[in-house]
Design a protein around this motif. Structure first.
Motif, PDB file in Angstrom:
ATOM      1  N   GLN A   1      -5.635  12.294  -4.811  1.00 39.24           N
ATOM      2  CA  GLN A   1      -5.192  12.888  -3.553  1.00 39.24           C
ATOM      3  C   GLN A   1      -5.991  12.322  -2.372  1.00 39.24           C
ATOM      4  O   GLN A   1      -5.421  12.014  -1.317  1.00 39.24           O
ATOM      5  CB  GLN A   1      -5.357  14.404  -3.599  1.00 39.24           C
ATOM      6  CG  GLN A   1      -4.783  15.120  -2.375  1.00 39.24           C
ATOM      7  CD  GLN A   1      -3.281  14.923  -2.243  1.00 39.24           C
ATOM      8  OE1 GLN A   1      -2.510  15.382  -3.090  1.00 39.24           O
ATOM      9  NE2 GLN A   1      -2.848  14.225  -1.194  1.00 39.24           N
ATOM     10  N   THR A   2      -7.288  12.139  -2.577  1.00 45.94           N
ATOM     11  CA  THR A   2      -8.133  11.578  -1.516  1.00 45.94           C
ATOM     12  C   THR A   2      -7.667  10.190  -1.121  1.00 45.94           C
ATOM     13  O   THR A   2      -7.575   9.855   0.069  1.00 45.94           O
ATOM     14  CB  THR A   2      -9.598  11.526  -1.978  1.00 45.94           C
ATOM     15  OG1 THR A   2     -10.043  12.848  -2.289  1.00 45.94           O
ATOM     16  CG2 THR A   2     -10.494  10.921  -0.918  1.00 45.94           C
ATOM     17  N   ARG A   3      -7.359   9.375  -2.119  1.00 48.57           N
ATOM     18  CA  ARG A   3      -6.936   8.006  -1.834  1.00 48.57           C
ATOM     19  C   ARG A   3      -5.560   7.971  -1.160  1.00 48.57           C
ATOM     20  O   ARG A   3      -5.320   7.154  -0.259  1.00 48.57           O
ATOM     21  CB  ARG A   3      -6.920   7.185  -3.116  1.00 48.57           C
ATOM     22  CG  ARG A   3      -8.261   7.019  -3.781  1.00 48.57           C
ATOM     23  CD  ARG A   3      -9.301   6.423  -2.858  1.00 48.57           C
ATOM     24  NE  ARG A   3      -9.023   5.034  -2.507  1.00 48.57           N
ATOM     25  CZ  ARG A   3      -9.702   4.340  -1.606  1.00 48.57           C
ATOM     26  NH1 ARG A   3     -10.687   4.915  -0.925  1.00 48.57           N
ATOM     27  NH2 ARG A   3      -9.392   3.083  -1.352  1.00 48.57           N
ATOM     28  N   ASN A   4      -4.674   8.827  -1.567  1.00 53.77           N
ATOM     29  CA  ASN A   4      -3.362   8.899  -0.913  1.00 53.77           C
ATOM     30  C   ASN A   4      -3.522   9.262   0.563  1.00 53.77           C
ATOM     31  O   ASN A   4      -2.889   8.668   1.432  1.00 53.77           O
ATOM     32  CB  ASN A   4      -2.470   9.912  -1.617  1.00 53.77           C
ATOM     33  CG  ASN A   4      -1.633   9.307  -2.724  1.00 53.77           C
ATOM     34  OD1 ASN A   4      -0.434   9.142  -2.597  1.00 53.77           O
ATOM     35  ND2 ASN A   4      -2.283   8.955  -3.834  1.00 53.77           N
ATOM     36  N   ASN A   5      -4.358  10.255   0.830  1.00 55.02           N
ATOM     37  CA  ASN A   5      -4.586  10.662   2.211  1.00 55.02           C
ATOM     38  C   ASN A   5      -5.168   9.518   3.038  1.00 55.02           C
ATOM     39  O   ASN A   5      -4.789   9.312   4.205  1.00 55.02           O
ATOM     40  CB  ASN A   5      -5.537  11.859   2.267  1.00 55.02           C
ATOM     41  CG  ASN A   5      -4.938  13.111   1.656  1.00 55.02           C
ATOM     42  OD1 ASN A   5      -3.724  13.200   1.464  1.00 55.02           O
ATOM     43  ND2 ASN A   5      -5.785  14.071   1.333  1.00 55.02           N
ATOM     44  N   LEU A   6      -6.078   8.760   2.436  1.00 52.04           N
ATOM     45  CA  LEU A   6      -6.715   7.661   3.150  1.00 52.04           C
ATOM     46  C   LEU A   6      -5.721   6.546   3.462  1.00 52.04           C
ATOM     47  O   LEU A   6      -5.750   5.962   4.555  1.00 52.04           O
ATOM     48  CB  LEU A   6      -7.879   7.110   2.319  1.00 52.04           C
ATOM     49  CG  LEU A   6      -8.831   6.165   3.053  1.00 52.04           C
ATOM     50  CD1 LEU A   6      -9.529   6.893   4.200  1.00 52.04           C
ATOM     51  CD2 LEU A   6      -9.858   5.590   2.081  1.00 52.04           C
ATOM     52  N   VAL A   7      -4.836   6.246   2.521  1.00 52.73           N
ATOM     53  CA  VAL A   7      -3.825   5.214   2.758  1.00 52.73           C
ATOM     54  C   VAL A   7      -2.902   5.632   3.882  1.00 52.73           C
ATOM     55  O   VAL A   7      -2.596   4.836   4.787  1.00 52.73           O
ATOM     56  CB  VAL A   7      -3.012   4.937   1.473  1.00 52.73           C
ATOM     57  CG1 VAL A   7      -1.844   3.994   1.776  1.00 52.73           C
ATOM     58  CG2 VAL A   7      -3.914   4.311   0.395  1.00 52.73           C
ATOM     59  N   GLU A   8      -2.449   6.864   3.853  1.00 49.87           N
ATOM     60  CA  GLU A   8      -1.556   7.352   4.911  1.00 49.87           C
ATOM     61  C   GLU A   8      -2.251   7.265   6.268  1.00 49.87           C
ATOM     62  O   GLU A   8      -1.645   6.858   7.276  1.00 49.87           O
ATOM     63  CB  GLU A   8      -1.144   8.798   4.620  1.00 49.87           C
ATOM     64  CG  GLU A   8      -0.262   8.979   3.396  1.00 49.87           C
ATOM     65  CD  GLU A   8       1.194   8.525   3.644  1.00 49.87           C
ATOM     66  OE1 GLU A   8       1.452   7.903   4.691  1.00 49.87           O
ATOM     67  OE2 GLU A   8       2.023   8.795   2.757  1.00 49.87           O
TER      68      GLU A   8
ATOM     69  N   LEU B   1       0.841  -1.200   0.000  1.00 50.66           N
ATOM     70  CA  LEU B   1       0.000   0.000   0.000  1.00 50.66           C
ATOM     71  C   LEU B   1       0.875   1.249   0.000  1.00 50.66           C
ATOM     72  O   LEU B   1       0.663   2.181  -0.784  1.00 50.66           O
ATOM     73  CB  LEU B   1      -0.912   0.017   1.227  1.00 50.66           C
ATOM     74  CG  LEU B   1      -2.080  -0.975   1.288  1.00 50.66           C
ATOM     75  CD1 LEU B   1      -2.798  -0.849   2.635  1.00 50.66           C
ATOM     76  CD2 LEU B   1      -3.066  -0.758   0.151  1.00 50.66           C
ATOM     77  N   GLN B   2       1.853   1.252   0.874  1.00 49.88           N
ATOM     78  CA  GLN B   2       2.754   2.399   0.985  1.00 49.88           C
ATOM     79  C   GLN B   2       3.573   2.567  -0.288  1.00 49.88           C
ATOM     80  O   GLN B   2       3.736   3.689  -0.798  1.00 49.88           O
ATOM     81  CB  GLN B   2       3.683   2.232   2.181  1.00 49.88           C
ATOM     82  CG  GLN B   2       4.541   3.459   2.476  1.00 49.88           C
ATOM     83  CD  GLN B   2       3.736   4.627   3.010  1.00 49.88           C
ATOM     84  OE1 GLN B   2       3.109   4.533   4.072  1.00 49.88           O
ATOM     85  NE2 GLN B   2       3.738   5.748   2.287  1.00 49.88           N
TER      86      GLN B   2
END
Length: 462
Positions: free
Chosen positions: A450-457, A394-395
């Motif tokens: 951007q939304t998905r990146n924020n959610l993964v983090e 994921l990261q």
């Protein structure tokens, strides 16, 4: 009396012989009528572009910098047969939206296929798709997906034996159904490949079809590489292993679901050895999973590329591709890689990714909601070792591939590339209600990354 009898017998024999001759004439006439008289001028044929010996030319066929143009000419009678056949196969089908529909493939007909002022001859063309084909057809949209097979009619036309299109035997023209951005199919496949997973090459193209009244603009399509043609040959050692396209309950690998008829074998059909998928089914559902986890994992890793599957899950969950394993019993391939004799997961069909599921919810990043109906997820991710590998991927995916600044640039570039062609689509050949719908859909993709990146983090830092 004997002489009269002899004369009568002779006359009967002559009459019988004449009748037999008449029958032969009729049979020969029928055979000649069925025989195809080939008057084609094959002057465009060139070994570098048409023959089986030609190398796969990805730079030409999957040109990333241009919108390719394909001109297809189909005899009016053949076109009518295609429509009649399509109506027939769809009328007998059922299924709920988003689920696989059980019907035979539509029929192939020959066509003239032109690209860059060069013709390919008697190319097989048919409609393709499943629920998307039926839904688009019922909505009255004529922009349907096609499959091309360049030597489908080689038995009828020996001059085109082993005809290829720059090395490719089969290709898909996907209509971007339910994707107002027209980008998802392409971007999804590209991201999987960039992440080191096997996935089809793609390119944008426009299609014109002439079926008797001149060229008709069918709109913007995504050209997609065929997995059982060139993907397994170019992205694996030699393409000699078993390739499956599971579809139906058996595609879930849930206990009690195993059925070879739903494990469609795309290669090695004559030998039809299903021992590899049977082994995966038996191992994933083995009681050793709870009684001896280490042995279970070892056995599982001997038949399935588990690391590759976890990598796929990470990418697929981030981009939110709901229309596949975990929700649906279709839209993936399994290939037995001859280098390690392990089944490798190959994703397929991305037109409904990059959004929250319209019909079913997309899987959460934890996948904790997944039931034992999907054992390849439920049982694998339950192992702490595998869960840690998955989270590492994921990261890695957001760090190295799904990077907001780069994705926004990609979306903008593709938008500029296809914009004028999308705007030119006619109402009967488009799924868009307006040009602004296309514009808005592309902007949503930029927000999505951007939304998905924020959610993964956030998920990884819990």
């Amino acid at each position: 009396m004997k002489k009269i009898s002899l004369i009568a017998t002779t006359l009967l024999l002559l009459v019988f012989s004449a009748c037999r001759d008449d029958e032969s004439i009729i049979e020969n006439k029928e055979e000649k009528e069925e025989e195809i008289i080939d008057l084609t001028d094959y002057s465009d044929w060139d070994d570098a572009t048409h023959s089986k010996s030609a190398e796969l030319n990805y730079d030409v066929v999957f040109n990333q910098n241009e919108v390719l143009r394909f001109d297809i000419t189909i005899d009016n009678d053949d076109w009518s047969d295609m429509q009649t056949n399509l109506a027939s196969v769809l009328s007998s089908s059922g299924g709920r939206p988003g689920e696989s529909i059980d019907f035979d493939d539509p029929m192939f007909v020959p066509c003239s296929f032109k690209f860059n002022d060069t013709e390919w001859y008697h190319v097989g063309i048919r409609y393709k798709g499943n629920s998307s084909l039926k839904s688009a057809y019922q909505s009255g949209i004529k922009k349907l997906s096609f499959k091309l097979d360049f030597d489908e009619f080689e038995d009828d036309y020996p001059a085109i034996k082993n005809q290829r299109f720059y090395g490719f035997k089969q290709l898909n023209l996907k209509n971007n159904f339910l994707d107002p951005s027209l980008l998802r199919e392409k971007v999804g496949a590209d991201l999987f490949r960039q992440f080191g997973l096997a996935s089809s090459e793609t390119a944008f193209c426009v299609v014109y079809v002439d079926y008797g009244s001149g060229p008709q603009y069918f709109g913007v399509y995504t050209l997609v590489e065929e997995v059982d043609d060139s993907v397994i040959k170019s992205q694996f050692a030699d393409g000699s292993g078993n390739l499956y396209k599971p579809d139906g309950d058996a595609a879930s690998f849930a206990r009690g679901s195993y059925n070879t008829s739903e494990m469609e074998l795309k290669t090695n059909e004559d030998s039809a050895n299903y021992s590899d998928v049977n082994a995966l089914y038996n191992i994933i559902n083995s009681s050793e999973r709870t009684s001896d986890a280490e042995t279970w994992k070892s056995n599982l890793e001997s038949v399935l590329n588990v690391d590759g599957f976890l990598k796929y899950l990470a990418a697929n969950n981030i981009i939110q591709n709901w229309d596949t394993y975990g929700n649906m019993t279709h839209n993936y391939y399994l290939y037995n890689n001859s280098e390690n004799n392990k089944l490798t997961w190959i994703p397929w069909d991305n037109n409904e990714a990059f959004q929250e599921g319209k019909r079913y919810s997309t899987l959460s990043l934890s996948m904790s909601e997944v039931s034992s109906s999907w054992p390849l997820i439920k049982y694998i991710i339950a192992q702490p070792e595998y869960e840690a590998i998955y989270e590492g991927y994921l990261q890695q995916f957001i760090d190295e591939v799904f990077i907001p600044s780069e994705m926004i640039s990609t979306y903008s570039s593709y938008y500029d590339l296809i914009k004028e062609y999308v705007y030119a689509e006619g109402s009967a050949y488009s799924f868009l209600s307006s040009d602004s719908q296309f514009d808005s859909a592309v902007e949503k993709l930029k927000t999505h990354v951007q939304t998905r990146n924020n959610l993964v983090e956030s998920y990884l830092n819990e």
